[in-house]
Design an enzyme around this catalytic site. Sequence first.
Site, PDB file in Angstrom:
ATOM      1  N   CYS A   1       5.805  43.317  65.246  1.00 11.85           N
ATOM      2  CA  CYS A   1       6.269  43.241  66.642  1.00 11.85           C
ATOM      3  C   CYS A   1       7.118  44.455  67.024  1.00 11.85           C
ATOM      4  CB  CYS A   1       6.994  41.929  66.917  1.00 11.85           C
ATOM      5  SG  CYS A   1       8.308  41.530  65.782  1.00 11.85           S
TER       6      CYS A   1
ATOM      7  N   GLN B   1      13.330  30.164  68.998  1.00  8.32           N
ATOM      8  CA  GLN B   1      13.401  29.118  67.962  1.00  8.32           C
ATOM      9  C   GLN B   1      14.324  29.574  66.839  1.00  8.32           C
ATOM     10  OE1 GLN B   1       9.061  27.565  67.351  1.00  8.32           O
ATOM     11  NE2 GLN B   1       8.980  29.618  68.176  1.00  8.32           N
TER      12      GLN B   1
ATOM     13  N   CYS C   1      31.767  19.733  61.369  1.00 12.00           N
ATOM     14  CA  CYS C   1      31.956  18.905  60.172  1.00 12.00           C
ATOM     15  C   CYS C   1      31.039  17.685  60.250  1.00 12.00           C
ATOM     16  CB  CYS C   1      33.414  18.473  60.044  1.00 12.00           C
ATOM     17  SG  CYS C   1      33.647  17.272  58.710  1.00 12.00           S
TER      18      CYS C   1
ATOM     19  N   ILE D   1      17.568  30.818  64.686  1.00 15.79           N
ATOM     20  CA  ILE D   1      18.914  30.267  64.513  1.00 15.79           C
ATOM     21  C   ILE D   1      19.894  31.364  64.127  1.00 15.79           C
ATOM     22  CG2 ILE D   1      18.179  27.920  63.991  1.00 15.79           C
ATOM     23  CD1 ILE D   1      18.064  28.582  61.072  1.00 15.79           C
ATOM     24  N   ASP D   2      19.399  32.609  64.082  1.00 18.90           N
ATOM     25  CA  ASP D   2      20.234  33.706  63.573  1.00 18.90           C
ATOM     26  C   ASP D   2      21.185  34.286  64.633  1.00 18.90           C
ATOM     27  OD1 ASP D   2      18.493  35.252  65.157  1.00 18.90           O
ATOM     28  OD2 ASP D   2      17.237  35.800  63.449  1.00 18.90           O
TER      29      ASP D   2
ATOM     30  N   HIS E   1      16.642  25.688  68.793  1.00 18.05           N
ATOM     31  CA  HIS E   1      16.972  24.982  67.549  1.00 18.05           C
ATOM     32  C   HIS E   1      18.418  25.228  67.147  1.00 18.05           C
ATOM     33  CE1 HIS E   1      12.382  25.178  66.619  1.00 18.05           C
ATOM     34  NE2 HIS E   1      12.677  24.227  67.478  1.00 18.05           N
TER      35      HIS E   1
HETATM   36  P1  CNA Z   1       7.065  30.765  61.220  1.00 23.49           P
HETATM   37  O1  CNA Z   1       6.287  29.525  61.267  1.00 23.49           O
HETATM   38  O2  CNA Z   1       7.545  31.241  59.886  1.00 23.49           O
HETATM   39  O3  CNA Z   1       6.145  31.902  61.886  1.00 23.49           O
HETATM   40  C1  CNA Z   1       6.554  33.225  61.927  1.00 23.49           C
HETATM   41  C2  CNA Z   1       5.426  34.031  62.566  1.00 23.49           C
HETATM   42  O4  CNA Z   1       5.907  35.336  62.729  1.00 23.49           O
HETATM   43  C3  CNA Z   1       4.171  34.090  61.721  1.00 23.49           C
HETATM   44  O5  CNA Z   1       3.052  33.767  62.536  1.00 23.49           O
HETATM   45  C4  CNA Z   1       4.104  35.544  61.247  1.00 23.49           C
HETATM   46  O6  CNA Z   1       2.785  36.034  61.272  1.00 23.49           O
HETATM   47  C5  CNA Z   1       4.913  36.251  62.293  1.00 23.49           C
HETATM   48  N1  CNA Z   1       5.623  37.423  61.793  1.00 23.49           N
HETATM   49  C6  CNA Z   1       6.372  37.539  60.685  1.00 23.49           C
HETATM   50  N2  CNA Z   1       6.914  38.790  60.620  1.00 23.49           N
HETATM   51  C7  CNA Z   1       6.465  39.453  61.714  1.00 23.49           C
HETATM   52  C8  CNA Z   1       6.655  40.766  62.232  1.00 23.49           C
HETATM   53  N3  CNA Z   1       7.421  41.657  61.600  1.00 23.49           N
HETATM   54  N4  CNA Z   1       6.050  41.090  63.393  1.00 23.49           N
HETATM   55  C9  CNA Z   1       5.264  40.199  64.049  1.00 23.49           C
HETATM   56  N5  CNA Z   1       5.051  38.950  63.605  1.00 23.49           N
HETATM   57  C10 CNA Z   1       5.650  38.575  62.476  1.00 23.49           C
HETATM   58  O7  CNA Z   1       8.327  30.701  62.186  1.00 23.49           O
HETATM   59  P2  CNA Z   1       8.449  30.109  63.660  1.00 23.49           P
HETATM   60  O8  CNA Z   1       9.557  30.821  64.282  1.00 23.49           O
HETATM   61  O9  CNA Z   1       7.164  30.039  64.354  1.00 23.49           O
HETATM   62  O10 CNA Z   1       8.883  28.619  63.332  1.00 23.49           O
HETATM   63  C11 CNA Z   1       9.949  28.063  63.935  1.00 23.49           C
HETATM   64  C12 CNA Z   1      11.058  27.753  62.953  1.00 23.49           C
HETATM   65  C13 CNA Z   1      11.422  28.913  62.071  1.00 23.49           C
HETATM   66  C14 CNA Z   1      12.296  27.496  63.723  1.00 23.49           C
HETATM   67  O11 CNA Z   1      12.644  26.166  63.577  1.00 23.49           O
HETATM   68  C15 CNA Z   1      13.393  28.420  63.172  1.00 23.49           C
HETATM   69  O12 CNA Z   1      14.613  27.802  63.126  1.00 23.49           O
HETATM   70  C16 CNA Z   1      12.913  28.796  61.844  1.00 23.49           C
HETATM   71  N6  CNA Z   1      13.414  30.043  61.229  1.00 23.49           N
HETATM   72  C17 CNA Z   1      14.243  30.877  61.906  1.00 23.49           C
HETATM   73  C18 CNA Z   1      14.675  32.047  61.303  1.00 23.49           C
HETATM   74  C19 CNA Z   1      15.609  32.965  62.057  1.00 23.49           C
HETATM   75  O13 CNA Z   1      16.434  32.484  62.825  1.00 23.49           O
HETATM   76  N7  CNA Z   1      15.499  34.285  61.880  1.00 23.49           N
HETATM   77  C20 CNA Z   1      14.249  32.377  60.016  1.00 23.49           C
HETATM   78  C21 CNA Z   1      13.400  31.484  59.353  1.00 23.49           C
HETATM   79  C22 CNA Z   1      12.981  30.320  59.966  1.00 23.49           C
END
Ligand code: CNA
Length: 431
Positions: A373, A223, A251, A225-226, A243
């Site tokens: 993780c 999911q 554009c 986007i990075d 995503h």
């Molecule tokens: P979320 O809803 O923010 O959930 C993240 C989950 O990861 C939570 O349950 C946390 O407990 C868990 N978590 C956070 N840090 C750690 C860690 N170090 N080790 C283990 N578990 C951890 O995000 P989801 O991905 O579930 O939601 C989907 C969205 C987030 C998507 O649409 C993405 O596009 C979107 N998103 C992506 C990024 C990225 O690409 N890095 C960043 C922020 C949001």
Amino acid sequence: MEKRSLNDATATLPPAKAHQAERPQIARVDGKWVVPAISKQQVHEAKRCLKQRGVDEFLEQYLPESPKGSDMLYITALLGFSPSMMSEDVDDDKNLIKVVRTLQRAINRVITTRMRIMSLHTVDQAVDAIAKAQRIIVLTGAGISTSLGIPDFRSSQGIYSLVQDLGLDDPQQVFDMETFSEDPDIFYKVAHMVLPPEDRWTPTHAFVKALSDKGKLLRNYTQNIDNLEAQVGIPKDKYIQCHGSFATATCFTCKRQVEGSKIFPIIRTMQLPVCPRCHSRRRRLLKDSNTVGALGIMKPDITFFGEDLPRVFYDNIDSDVTECDLLICIGTSLKVSPVNGIVNRVSADIPQILINRDDIKHAEFDVSFLGYCDDVVTYLSNRLDWSLDHKDFTKMSQDKFIFDEAESAVGLYRLEKKEEASKPIVNGLSQ
Ligand code: CNA
């Protein structure tokens, strides 16, 4: 079509009516309902009762003879849901229909949700399942990138809490197409936080790459986007960015597409990246009006809320859920559909493992490793005798971990670094 099966039909259930007597009281404190602590085991038993004995018997077992709204609120929580009516007077008759509907939704969800495989719950069994699997689906979320400083959505330091001062009713508006078309500034105030750092990835990305290198990865549905899947070197056909990603940008007006990295320097300064082709038109219009919205603005090719997922998701998901022999979910709260539906689309007899900092109550995993993780995958890699392509792996693999096994009966293990914990070693990483 979703495949479902009751995989523990022979397991014994508690005797009828057992739960009424032992049911703790839900109480209202300062206008808010406070639900007594509910263990994973209790949630599991309630769900199992509902799935195996049906709605009537479940309600008979878990509700008193003349149930009040608060009793229904309690069993909604017992089914693993967080009811939204915690501040309302649910015992008032005028709210009854609302409480009943909330409970009904929870019941429907449980009925269509997979149940754990009762015989799969130990750490060794989870390690063994990874060792044996040949077609693993790994479903990843924002949590796998947080150790690089990229915030996730819903944690306390996540993007949603960071954007509270942007004046939005709902933080999801940052990733909303209509909001972007009217005011792309909102998105670009946040986008820089999710930009991929160059040539870096986490041990968890390296773990997914290792699964691919060993021929075990059917697909990584991410999911995120990075675009760090590309950076770590997972072959392109082995991951699906559900995503979209920052890899390319288009554009908003003329649809010209460029490599995402071309606009990174502008995103980092929180400016608006303007399309070279639409640049002068935007400037001309801005002279007469300051409300030109996203006209001529480049938008990274990420899927905003309300948009369709990329075609490649739909092209692969049906056959992948059929072929998969193990599902591993890492770093996701499983709140975003349709990706979160994968856990129920995989056949119920296929093992499922969760690696996440927080527990997930609305899905049923056979084994849940709760912790960071990167720590969990380091532990698992050591157990599997694998080495990960990450600069910190050698150092991290010296760490000693302990598991809190309090809920091991339902396959739930909290992993902590040994020096931080005071509990006895039950499953130390000493090899
Ligand atoms: P979320 O809803 O923010 O959930 C993240 C989950 O990861 C939570 O349950 C946390 O407990 C868990 N978590 C956070 N840090 C750690 C860690 N170090 N080790 C283990 N578990 C951890 O995000 P989801 O991905 O579930 O939601 C989907 C969205 C987030 C998507 O649409 C993405 O596009 C979107 N998103 C992506 C990024 C990225 O690409 N890095 C960043 C922020 C949001």
